[in-house]
Enzyme design. Sequence first.
Site, mmCIF file in Angstrom:
data_model
loop_
_atom_site.group_PDB
_atom_site.id
_atom_site.type_symbol
_atom_site.label_atom_id
_atom_site.label_comp_id
_atom_site.label_asym_id
_atom_site.label_seq_id
_atom_site.Cartn_x
_atom_site.Cartn_y
_atom_site.Cartn_z
ATOM 1 N N CYS A 107 -0.521 7.737 -6.691
ATOM 2 C CA CYS A 107 -1.453 8.416 -5.789
ATOM 3 C C CYS A 107 -2.764 8.721 -6.512
ATOM 4 C CB CYS A 107 -0.845 9.722 -5.311
ATOM 5 S SG CYS A 107 0.780 9.478 -4.609
ATOM 6 N N ARG A 142 -4.935 2.948 -6.586
ATOM 7 C CA ARG A 142 -3.730 3.594 -7.123
ATOM 8 C C ARG A 142 -2.625 3.693 -6.079
ATOM 9 N NH1 ARG A 142 -4.736 6.690 -11.811
ATOM 10 N NH2 ARG A 142 -2.928 7.943 -11.381
ATOM 11 N N TRP A 146 0.685 6.927 -2.244
ATOM 12 C CA TRP A 146 1.581 5.791 -2.393
ATOM 13 C C TRP A 146 2.976 6.392 -2.294
ATOM 14 C CZ3 TRP A 146 5.339 4.108 -5.987
ATOM 15 C CH2 TRP A 146 5.644 2.754 -5.960
ATOM 16 N N ASN A 163 0.507 14.107 -7.300
ATOM 17 C CA ASN A 163 0.869 12.754 -7.719
ATOM 18 C C ASN A 163 2.118 12.886 -8.573
ATOM 19 O OD1 ASN A 163 0.915 10.082 -8.610
ATOM 20 N ND2 ASN A 163 -0.516 10.493 -10.282
ATOM 21 N N GLY A 164 3.109 12.002 -8.351
ATOM 22 C CA GLY A 164 4.321 12.044 -9.165
ATOM 23 C C GLY A 164 5.543 12.358 -8.326
ATOM 24 N N GLU A 221 3.909 -15.004 -16.250
ATOM 25 C CA GLU A 221 2.718 -14.297 -15.774
ATOM 26 C C GLU A 221 2.093 -15.025 -14.581
ATOM 27 O OE1 GLU A 221 1.523 -11.502 -15.983
ATOM 28 O OE2 GLU A 221 -0.581 -11.674 -15.451
ATOM 29 N N LYS A 277 1.654 -13.330 -10.934
ATOM 30 C CA LYS A 277 0.338 -13.207 -10.281
ATOM 31 C C LYS A 277 0.405 -13.785 -8.874
ATOM 32 C CE LYS A 277 -1.171 -11.075 -12.170
ATOM 33 N NZ LYS A 277 -1.213 -10.146 -13.263
ATOM 34 N N GLU A 330 2.554 -11.449 -6.521
ATOM 35 C CA GLU A 330 2.041 -10.132 -6.133
ATOM 36 C C GLU A 330 0.808 -10.191 -5.258
ATOM 37 O OE1 GLU A 330 1.169 -7.612 -9.509
ATOM 38 O OE2 GLU A 330 0.222 -9.238 -10.582
ATOM 39 N N HIS A 388 19.453 -26.101 -16.543
ATOM 40 C CA HIS A 388 20.640 -25.239 -16.491
ATOM 41 C C HIS A 388 20.721 -24.457 -15.181
ATOM 42 C CE1 HIS A 388 21.637 -26.234 -20.598
ATOM 43 N NE2 HIS A 388 20.373 -25.998 -20.935
ATOM 44 N N LYS A 447 -1.717 0.538 -8.827
ATOM 45 C CA LYS A 447 -2.289 0.123 -10.108
ATOM 46 C C LYS A 447 -1.596 0.791 -11.285
ATOM 47 C CE LYS A 447 -5.242 -1.949 -12.731
ATOM 48 N NZ LYS A 447 -4.931 -3.369 -12.958
#
Length: 613
Positions: free
Chosen positions: A2, A27, A78, A102-103, A486, A490, A493, A509, A608
């Site tokens: 948040c 965020r 968020w 936030n949290g 990576e 990318k 997301e 395999h 973020k």
Amino acid sequence: MCGIIGYIGHREAAPVLLKGLQRLEYRGYDSAGVAIFANGGSRDGILVRRSVGKLTNLDRLLQDQPVHGSIGMGHTRWATHGRPSEENAHPHRAGKIVVIHNGIIENYLDLRHKLQAKGRTFNSETDTEVISHLIDDYIQQGLSFTLATRAALKQLEGAFSIVVLCEDEPGKILTAKNATPIVIGLGEHENFVASDVPALLEYTRKVTFLEDGEMAEVTREYVTLSDFQGQPIEREPRTIEWDTVTAQKSGYKHFLLKEIHEQPQAIIDTMRGRILPEESDVSLGEFDEHSELLNSIQRIALVACGTAWHACLAGKFYLEELARIPVEVDYGSEFRYRNSPLERHAAILAVSQSGETADTLAALEGGKSLGLPALAICNVVDASIPRRSDIVLYTHAGPEISVASTKAFTTQLTALYLLSVYLGRRRGVLDEGRGRQLIDDLINLPAQVQEILTKTKHIEKIAKKYGHAKDFLYLGRGVNYPIALEGALKLKEISYIHAEGYPAGEMKHGPIALIDEEMPVVVLLPKDPVYAKTLSNMKEVEARGGRIIAITDAPSPELEDIAWEVIQVPTTNHLLMPILLTIPLQLLAYYSAVYRDTDVDQPRNLAKSVTVE
Ligand code: F6R
């Protein structure tokens, strides 16, 4: 997570809060709200406006139902507890108290039951609402605003940062934190509170960071710090170097594209002042004071999350080859609960863009509790992770606003490379000749990254051609396997296409079963010692009809025959190739996302800075 902003001063609060929230929207962004002391608190008290969805909705609401006043706070949410809805959006009011947070309050259910037993009614499903009730409850018992807040803080368990307003005290904002960030911006006859520096930069660069277990009383004229027990704290403010321009889009359609294009400069900024070409060496001032400690290290545990974890996987190759130090790599969320036997002559190194990622921070603390020296590679100066570390290597990449990490990643690789050369030279692993070569290659790197960035059209076309695919496979070997991971992350997301990264040699395999004519397979094929092996893996893909997109520094007629697409990058030593190979992968993900019309800078469900577990 948040975003938090608070303002007390002489300006209209609403525009200051909205602008601050825009800077923090990355965020978290499922709802937003503000609370403002209408007319300075003289008549109408604190008015709250909240809306679900993007900030534009809140902006519209404030145009329809304006609130005038110069003291207030704002929040982008968020969701952690309770779905995104207006009732669950912050701020939360209980009696005279209004709170943003936030949290996560871990003991919120227990507190909620106790407060309900006292006859309090809750209007949301959030953990935040217990904070407002708790403080208000103490106010009802006769405590002052500050003492009631302090009493409430002592009861909260978990990671949180809060900002609180009280109807009875319009001249004051209280803020406090434990494990999630709060920064206070200091102005002239005005002061600011925020979860992150970019929200303040337009107004001031003079800031004070709160530490865990601290609270601050913020008025127009002064800021006083104390701990949760009420002991006063003195702290000199710091000056932030970033300016607002570096936190803007500068004509690019998205922050992500801007940040991809900033990489040559960001890499230069990571190297700046740290290269000694004459001595074929690297200078890391931060580390020189600890040479005895660094010489004694026989093992390093790298901890990080997400993209930074991929940087660590590549960093293992750097440190092991250039400094001959055995390295283990862990996710922050795994290390923190693993009973690691590391102790004597080991060190823990946390890698993080934000420096606030809860799992990475907890892993670092876990390492410290084993007695390990704590090292950090971080972008955000004075964030929690560097503050908790003994030695810090900053990447200096500038603010990264887009949720998906790009320049943070390539500068983390640069920093890990610098550190490895530095340690390798001091440990006698690298002689002057090898040191010289490694450094020359690094000096040439920004121009090579720039060269790739001038040829984006080809990659844009490839993205359009394959952007409809449901799945992608990414293959790489050795130090480029983390780059395959990576590239896949990318794409996932920001374009929401399912993608997997695999070590090329592992494909047979299992994942080879997935390959058919519908499957684009991105192969990282630098001309390195395992080139021939990766080429054989490519042929296995070709034989099953997979659509190969090869990224290489060594195109050849044979390769052109096998691959549907070939993207050429310049050449460098095998340890820096990952940085060059990363750039086309970032662009492929970016243009696929644009083709699929997703929310590039703020992908769904992501935040973020992940300051909760
Ligand atoms: C992916 C991404 C995340 C972060 C991760 C760690 O593009 O940005 O995976 O890398 O959340 O964040 P920091 O580096 O801030 O610790």
